[in-house]
Design a protein around this motif. Sequence first.
Motif, PDB file in Angstrom:
ATOM      1  N   ALA A  96       0.834  -1.206   0.000  1.00 54.21           N
ATOM      2  CA  ALA A  96       0.000   0.000   0.000  1.00 54.21           C
ATOM      3  C   ALA A  96       0.871   1.258   0.000  1.00 54.21           C
ATOM      4  CB  ALA A  96      -0.922  -0.005   1.216  1.00 54.21           C
ATOM      5  N   ALA A  97       1.951   1.246   0.764  1.00 48.98           N
ATOM      6  CA  ALA A  97       2.847   2.409   0.804  1.00 48.98           C
ATOM      7  C   ALA A  97       3.481   2.647  -0.566  1.00 48.98           C
ATOM      8  CB  ALA A  97       3.918   2.203   1.865  1.00 48.98           C
ATOM      9  N   ILE A  98       3.921   1.608  -1.208  1.00 51.96           N
ATOM     10  CA  ILE A  98       4.529   1.740  -2.535  1.00 51.96           C
ATOM     11  C   ILE A  98       3.487   2.224  -3.543  1.00 51.96           C
ATOM     12  CG2 ILE A  98       5.565   0.431  -4.449  1.00 51.96           C
ATOM     13  CD1 ILE A  98       6.962  -1.289  -2.304  1.00 51.96           C
ATOM     14  N   HIS A  99       2.269   1.703  -3.427  1.00 47.17           N
ATOM     15  CA  HIS A  99       1.185   2.121  -4.320  1.00 47.17           C
ATOM     16  C   HIS A  99       0.949   3.631  -4.210  1.00 47.17           C
ATOM     17  CE1 HIS A  99      -2.593   1.910  -6.521  1.00 47.17           C
ATOM     18  NE2 HIS A  99      -3.177   2.556  -5.525  1.00 47.17           N
ATOM     19  N   TRP A 100       0.875   4.138  -2.975  1.00 41.06           N
ATOM     20  CA  TRP A 100       0.638   5.567  -2.790  1.00 41.06           C
ATOM     21  C   TRP A 100       1.842   6.403  -3.217  1.00 41.06           C
ATOM     22  CZ3 TRP A 100      -3.848   7.562  -2.789  1.00 41.06           C
ATOM     23  CH2 TRP A 100      -4.929   6.811  -2.355  1.00 41.06           C
ATOM     24  N   LEU A 101       3.033   5.854  -3.086  1.00 40.05           N
ATOM     25  CA  LEU A 101       4.225   6.546  -3.568  1.00 40.05           C
ATOM     26  C   LEU A 101       4.154   6.728  -5.089  1.00 40.05           C
ATOM     27  CD1 LEU A 101       7.072   7.675  -2.915  1.00 40.05           C
ATOM     28  CD2 LEU A 101       7.928   5.387  -3.444  1.00 40.05           C
ATOM     29  N   PHE A 102       3.722   5.701  -5.794  1.00 42.55           N
ATOM     30  CA  PHE A 102       3.563   5.812  -7.249  1.00 42.55           C
ATOM     31  C   PHE A 102       2.486   6.843  -7.603  1.00 42.55           C
ATOM     32  CE2 PHE A 102       5.402   1.371  -7.776  1.00 42.55           C
ATOM     33  CZ  PHE A 102       6.555   1.819  -8.383  1.00 42.55           C
ATOM     34  N   ILE A 103       1.410   6.857  -6.864  1.00 41.52           N
ATOM     35  CA  ILE A 103       0.342   7.832  -7.123  1.00 41.52           C
ATOM     36  C   ILE A 103       0.847   9.249  -6.878  1.00 41.52           C
ATOM     37  CG2 ILE A 103      -1.898   8.669  -6.277  1.00 41.52           C
ATOM     38  CD1 ILE A 103      -2.731   5.742  -5.977  1.00 41.52           C
ATOM     39  N   LEU A 104       1.621   9.449  -5.798  1.00 38.27           N
ATOM     40  CA  LEU A 104       2.189  10.768  -5.525  1.00 38.27           C
ATOM     41  C   LEU A 104       3.178  11.177  -6.615  1.00 38.27           C
ATOM     42  CD1 LEU A 104       2.717  10.634  -1.659  1.00 38.27           C
ATOM     43  CD2 LEU A 104       1.089  12.040  -2.933  1.00 38.27           C
ATOM     44  N   MET A 105       3.940  10.224  -7.139  1.00 41.16           N
ATOM     45  CA  MET A 105       4.845  10.526  -8.246  1.00 41.16           C
ATOM     46  C   MET A 105       4.058  11.011  -9.467  1.00 41.16           C
ATOM     47  SD  MET A 105       7.838   7.624  -8.334  1.00 41.16           S
ATOM     48  CE  MET A 105       8.266   7.991 -10.015  1.00 41.16           C
ATOM     49  N   CYS A 106       2.962  10.328  -9.780  1.00 35.41           N
ATOM     50  CA  CYS A 106       2.124  10.735 -10.919  1.00 35.41           C
ATOM     51  C   CYS A 106       1.604  12.156 -10.716  1.00 35.41           C
ATOM     52  CB  CYS A 106       0.945   9.782 -11.085  1.00 35.41           C
ATOM     53  SG  CYS A 106       1.379   8.139 -11.639  1.00 35.41           S
ATOM     54  N   ALA A 107       1.126  12.425  -9.495  1.00 37.99           N
ATOM     55  CA  ALA A 107       0.587  13.757  -9.217  1.00 37.99           C
ATOM     56  C   ALA A 107       1.685  14.810  -9.283  1.00 37.99           C
ATOM     57  CB  ALA A 107      -0.082  13.766  -7.840  1.00 37.99           C
ATOM     58  N   GLY A 108       2.858  14.517  -8.742  1.00 42.80           N
ATOM     59  CA  GLY A 108       3.978  15.471  -8.761  1.00 42.80           C
ATOM     60  C   GLY A 108       4.448  15.771 -10.166  1.00 42.80           C
ATOM     61  N   ILE A 109       4.578  14.751 -10.982  1.00 36.93           N
ATOM     62  CA  ILE A 109       5.036  14.957 -12.365  1.00 36.93           C
ATOM     63  C   ILE A 109       4.002  15.765 -13.140  1.00 36.93           C
ATOM     64  CG2 ILE A 109       5.511  13.771 -14.548  1.00 36.93           C
ATOM     65  CD1 ILE A 109       6.756  11.503 -12.822  1.00 36.93           C
ATOM     66  N   THR A 110       2.726  15.449 -12.945  1.00 38.55           N
ATOM     67  CA  THR A 110       1.655  16.184 -13.633  1.00 38.55           C
ATOM     68  C   THR A 110       1.652  17.643 -13.191  1.00 38.55           C
ATOM     69  OG1 THR A 110       0.371  14.153 -13.723  1.00 38.55           O
ATOM     70  CG2 THR A 110      -0.817  16.182 -14.119  1.00 38.55           C
ATOM     71  N   ALA A 111       1.810  17.872 -11.879  1.00 35.40           N
ATOM     72  CA  ALA A 111       1.833  19.253 -11.375  1.00 35.40           C
ATOM     73  C   ALA A 111       3.042  20.016 -11.932  1.00 35.40           C
ATOM     74  CB  ALA A 111       1.869  19.242  -9.851  1.00 35.40           C
ATOM     75  N   ALA A 112       4.184  19.363 -12.007  1.00 36.68           N
ATOM     76  CA  ALA A 112       5.377  20.018 -12.547  1.00 36.68           C
ATOM     77  C   ALA A 112       5.173  20.388 -14.025  1.00 36.68           C
ATOM     78  CB  ALA A 112       6.596  19.114 -12.383  1.00 36.68           C
ATOM     79  N   PHE A 113       4.542  19.489 -14.791  1.00 37.86           N
ATOM     80  CA  PHE A 113       4.238  19.808 -16.192  1.00 37.86           C
ATOM     81  C   PHE A 113       3.303  21.003 -16.276  1.00 37.86           C
ATOM     82  CE2 PHE A 113       5.572  15.628 -18.060  1.00 37.86           C
ATOM     83  CZ  PHE A 113       6.299  16.162 -19.111  1.00 37.86           C
ATOM     84  N   ALA A 114       2.300  21.039 -15.400  1.00 40.32           N
ATOM     85  CA  ALA A 114       1.339  22.155 -15.422  1.00 40.32           C
ATOM     86  C   ALA A 114       2.043  23.472 -15.105  1.00 40.32           C
ATOM     87  CB  ALA A 114       0.221  21.889 -14.420  1.00 40.32           C
ATOM     88  N   VAL A 115       2.938  23.443 -14.129  1.00 37.11           N
ATOM     89  CA  VAL A 115       3.673  24.667 -13.770  1.00 37.11           C
ATOM     90  C   VAL A 115       4.555  25.114 -14.935  1.00 37.11           C
ATOM     91  CG1 VAL A 115       5.513  25.546 -12.258  1.00 37.11           C
ATOM     92  CG2 VAL A 115       3.608  24.266 -11.287  1.00 37.11           C
TER      93      VAL A 115
END
Length: 170
Positions: A96-115
Amino acid sequence: MLNENMKALRKSQGLSQEELAVKLNVVRQTISKWEQGLSVPDADMLISISEVFETPVSTLLGETIVETRMDDLRAISEKLEVINLQLAHRKAARQAAIHWLFILMCAGITAAFAVLMALNSPYLGWDYSQPETEVIGVVLHAVEWSFVRIAPLALIGAIVGACLTRKKAS
């Protein structure tokens, strides 16, 4: 109790009364009397009998054993079951921890692209005649260029990782 235990042990080891008598240096009739309960061996003889049968004197005399071999196996299997459950919980928590880490990575990369899209590379309009702005502009351009090349692969990897680590419906 002694007579029944002696007879049972003798038969379980495949000994006749005569063979047991030879091992104990007594006559067969003595063994017969002990097994019929007509007489009992003395303390020294009890020790010799226990050595021949490879069993404690207390067992010969009928003392109940607190925990049998089957109870030992049951206790061990219960402990192993508890350990297996603990390991399963740890594995599930780690997944579960690894799963949420991957989800946070997706969100971080998407946010960085948006910025980066919102900023629209502001350093491109800078005056590069000054050495400081030139160096900062080149560094920002290198970071942006690297991110744009690497981030899509990282995003795909994070999405795949999130899909592979999601909890399966049971």
